[in-house]
Motif scaffolding. Structure first.
Motif, PDB file in Angstrom:
ATOM      1  N   ASP A  82       0.828  -1.209   0.000  1.00 22.15           N
ATOM      2  CA  ASP A  82       0.000   0.000   0.000  1.00 22.15           C
ATOM      3  C   ASP A  82       0.862   1.259   0.000  1.00 22.15           C
ATOM      4  O   ASP A  82       0.554   2.240  -0.681  1.00 22.15           O
ATOM      5  N   TYR A  94       0.523   4.160  -2.885  1.00 24.21           N
ATOM      6  CA  TYR A  94       0.130   5.546  -2.641  1.00 24.21           C
ATOM      7  C   TYR A  94       1.281   6.539  -2.807  1.00 24.21           C
ATOM      8  O   TYR A  94       1.045   7.742  -2.896  1.00 24.21           O
ATOM      9  N   SER A  95       2.503   6.049  -2.851  1.00 25.96           N
ATOM     10  CA  SER A  95       3.647   6.958  -2.980  1.00 25.96           C
ATOM     11  C   SER A  95       4.117   7.116  -4.423  1.00 25.96           C
ATOM     12  O   SER A  95       4.918   7.995  -4.722  1.00 25.96           O
ATOM     13  N   HIS A 131       2.149   9.826  -8.962  1.00 28.78           N
ATOM     14  CA  HIS A 131       1.545  11.137  -8.727  1.00 28.78           C
ATOM     15  C   HIS A 131       1.753  12.087  -9.905  1.00 28.78           C
ATOM     16  O   HIS A 131       1.193  13.177  -9.918  1.00 28.78           O
ATOM     17  N   ARG A 180      -6.048   5.117 -11.642  1.00 26.93           N
ATOM     18  CA  ARG A 180      -6.086   5.546 -10.238  1.00 26.93           C
ATOM     19  C   ARG A 180      -7.526   5.784  -9.792  1.00 26.93           C
ATOM     20  O   ARG A 180      -7.920   5.366  -8.696  1.00 26.93           O
ATOM     21  N   HIS A 220      -9.267   4.662   2.022  1.00 23.52           N
ATOM     22  CA  HIS A 220      -8.389   4.326   0.903  1.00 23.52           C
ATOM     23  C   HIS A 220      -8.927   4.909  -0.403  1.00 23.52           C
ATOM     24  O   HIS A 220      -8.156   5.353  -1.262  1.00 23.52           O
ATOM     25  N   LYS A 255      -8.010   8.526  -0.740  1.00 27.18           N
ATOM     26  CA  LYS A 255      -6.590   8.686  -1.070  1.00 27.18           C
ATOM     27  C   LYS A 255      -6.378   8.590  -2.577  1.00 27.18           C
ATOM     28  O   LYS A 255      -5.634   9.382  -3.168  1.00 27.18           O
ATOM     29  N   HIS A 256      -7.020   7.598  -3.196  1.00 22.10           N
ATOM     30  CA  HIS A 256      -6.887   7.437  -4.647  1.00 22.10           C
ATOM     31  C   HIS A 256      -7.499   8.627  -5.387  1.00 22.10           C
ATOM     32  O   HIS A 256      -6.900   9.169  -6.322  1.00 22.10           O
ATOM     33  N   ILE A 285      -5.330  11.734  -5.373  1.00 21.43           N
ATOM     34  CA  ILE A 285      -4.191  11.682  -6.295  1.00 21.43           C
ATOM     35  C   ILE A 285      -4.637  11.999  -7.718  1.00 21.43           C
ATOM     36  O   ILE A 285      -4.016  12.812  -8.418  1.00 21.43           O
TER      37      ILE A 285
END
Length: 408
Positions: free
Chosen positions: A172, A176-177, A180, A332, A347, A350-351, A354
């Motif tokens: 994960d 998420y990192s 971008h 994404r 979650h 978060k997506h 981005i």
């Protein structure tokens, strides 16, 4: 007055469902709220503490032995650095004699015979790492170390739960990192600005060079009297047969974008080709192996819908994940939709954050719906709007405004 130019190029669609979304945002119960998971130490962490303690105990025991040896030397009259003759010989040689004042203060040279550094040990047998005992980390969780395969297998049952938990956390964190920034193919190669989303509405795909050219650069080229490809200067093909011939030439050279593009033509039954989803999936698979990000996403859509392949949502999610980590905006967004369907709203947000910051308006609207349903915070919604606005400003140009005014 400038007359709008008719382009002899393919439409800017990317794959069978570049602009397709999974599910639609809906109003959600207001009594549900997003809760952030609290970090907790895994069992393997406490297991490693035990071995760290054992290492310190062994180091203290070694120090105690050295102290006993020093007492024995004092009892027999032997000096710390050897006999008087040895010290005298050392002083007369090229090597400087040791500083005895340090010995009087109780400082001694480091004992290099002690194996291991005292803070690493095999998670199964407790054997300390040394020059002869090489410890290797568990490749899945990176939490514990083993002296060999035998110990790793023996410790597997005890370590399995913590290993899976940490491996999922690492996966994960990586998801998420990364991803971008939009990939290179999302930028116009002429003005070098990212193409507004959806790209098919703001750019054209040129089969001669397999490049997406934004409407602004196309209009600007027309003003300068350039009516061929604005990038490679090749004359536009006049019919479907010529377009297909251009694509096949580049397919023969293993161009991943050409292979992917040919797959989209089989998907939609264009350029005189019979619609064949199995053939499209085959071409997308080849393009994905060669590095096409759009092909990864289109394969994900195919597996999600069961179009040309057996439906498999798990494979679809994995393909979306790979595409998203390489900057694919729709990939994404679709991951966020999957998480929302499962009830993992934290979650999902978060997506969506981005993809919103990369210029996706649909993601902003989805976060707004989640906020109205009590499943996203006001701060998250404000962050999404600011990020989307920043991305939109980055994509603006005078030529693009002119193209929009002319009806592109």
């Amino acid at each position: 007055m400038l007359i709008p130019i008719t382009r002899g190029v393919e439409t800017g669609q990317a794959g069978m469902a570049q602009h397709e979304r999974i599910g639609r945002p809906s109003h959600l119960p207001a009594d549900q709220v997003i809760t952030s998971p609290q970090p907790s130490a895994s069992p393997a962490f406490f297991s490693s503490l035990k071995y760290i303690g054992e290492g310190k105990e062994r180091s203290l025991r070694s120090v105690s032995l050295r102290h006993h040896d020093a007492k024995s030397r004092r009892a027999t009259g032997q000096r710390r650095f050897g006999s008087p003759k040895a010290v005298e010989a050392t002083a007369t040689s090229d090597t400087p004699a040791p500083d005895r004042s340090e010995a009087k203060r109780g400082e001694r040279p480091t004992d290099t015979t002690i194996a291991g550094d005292g803070d690493e040990a095999c998670a199964n047998c407790g054997k300390q790492g040394s020059d002869t005992v090489k410890l290797r980390k568990c490749t899945a969780c990176r939490l514990v170390k083993y002296c060999g395969v035998v110990c790793q297998r023996a410790h597997r049952k005890q370590h399995k739960k913590a290993c899976k938990q940490r491996a999922a956390e690492l996966k994960d964190e990586q998801l998420y990192s990364q991803g971008h920034e939009r990939p290179e193919g999302d930028f116009c190669p002429i003005c070098t600005l990212p193409i507004p989303l959806p790209m098919g509405e703001h750019s054209g795909f040129n089969v001669c060079c397999m490049k997406k050219i934004c409407d602004g650069c196309h209009v600007a080229a027309g003003k300068r009297g350039m009516f061929d490809c604005a990038f490679c200067r090749t004359r536009y093909p006049g019919n479907d047969a010529d377009k297909l011939a251009m694509v096949q030439v580049r397919v023969a050279k293993k161009d991943p974008e050409a292979i992917y593009h040919l797959g989209t033509k089989y998907c939609h039954g264009e350029l005189g080709l019979q619609k064949d989803m199995r053939k499209a999936v085959e071409l997308w698979s080849e393009a994905a192996e060669l590095g096409s990000i759009d092909a990864l996403y289109s394969l994900g859509v195919a597996y999600h819908r069961g179009d040309g392949v057996q439906q498999d949502r798990a494979i679809a999610v994995e393909l979306y994940r790979k595409a998203a980590m390489k900057g694919h905006v729709d990939g994404r967004h679709n991951l966020g939709c999957f998480e929302r369907e499962k009830g993992n709203y934290n979650h999902a947000v978060k997506h969506f954050l981005i993809s919103a910051k990369m210029g996706d308006k649909k993601s902003v609207e989805t976060i707004k719906m989640l906020f109205m349903g009590g499943l996203a915070t006001k701060k998250q919604y404000a962050e999404a709007m600011r990020g989307h606005q920043d991305a939109a400003e980055e994509m603006k140009s005078h030529d693009r405004d002119e193209a929009k005014r002319l009806g592109y």
